[in-house]
Design a protein around this motif. Structure first.
Motif: not given
Length: 199
Positions: A39-42, A46-53
């Motif tokens: 949850k903290s990484l999500m 920033s890289n994870l956020i981009k991929r999730i979006k």
């Protein structure tokens, strides 16, 4: 210096993993809590956020940049392919973060806490696995009290998880979590066993 042993700790909803982990912490055992870290990484990577979006849309985060857990949960828990897709994005980031954390540990062993070690077939990655169990009716009451929900809601969640009997066969150490006083004694004994027999 010798690398710490990696001990997995798992258990179904309401089994009391958090209580068990807190007792291990009091014995100075470092603990990595995979779900909390994910949850903290999500929220912060920033890289994870981009991929999730990219995979789930900009609505995955609100206007303040906070993870929209309700939106994501509604998508992935109703579609096993979408859940697998989210896991394929998040799990490698958690593994990388864990390896970085592990390299800084100096204890003889550490605990990696995750509810889904067996479900995700991760058991081979550990030197041993502890399973926390409790009678079904105890688990139902605990989750009802914790989440303020109905017994039927809890039963559905329990029935969606792997059968505890299967987990018991796969685990190396079983902790039955019913009475707190007995629990502390059991964990002290397991801590000693890990330090002397496994290390």
């Amino acid at each position: 210096m010798k690398k710490p042993l990696v001990v997995g700790i798992t258990g179904g909803i309401g089994s009391g993993k958090t209580t068990v982990v807190e007792i291990f912490k009091k014995l100075n055992v470092p603990v990595y809590i995979a779900d909390k870290k994910a949850k903290s990484l999500m929220q912060n990577d920033s890289n994870l956020i981009k991929r999730i979006k990219k995979s789930f849309g900009d609505q995955s985060y609100d206007i303040n940049g906070n993870l929209n857990s309700t939106y994501l949960s509604n998508i992935v828990f109703n579609d096993s392919k979408k859940l697998a897709s989210l896991n394929s994005i998040v799990h490698p980031a958690v593994r990388k973060d864990f390896q970085s954390w592990l390299s800084q540990q100096r204890a003889k062993y550490i605990l990696y806490e995750s509810a889904l070690i067996f479900e995700h077939e991760q058991q081979d990655k550990f030197d041993c696995i502890i399973l926390v169990t409790a009678p079904r009716e105890v688990r139902i009451k605990r989750v009802q009290k914790r989440d303020n929900c109905s017994a039927n809601d809890v039963i559905k969640r329990i029935d969606n998880q792997m059968d505890e009997k299967i987990k018991i066969k796969k685990a190396d150490i079983i902790i039955e979590n019913i009475k707190y006083k007995e629990l502390s004694q059991k964990i002290s004994s397991i801590n000693y066993k890990i330090l002397t027999k496994l290390y």
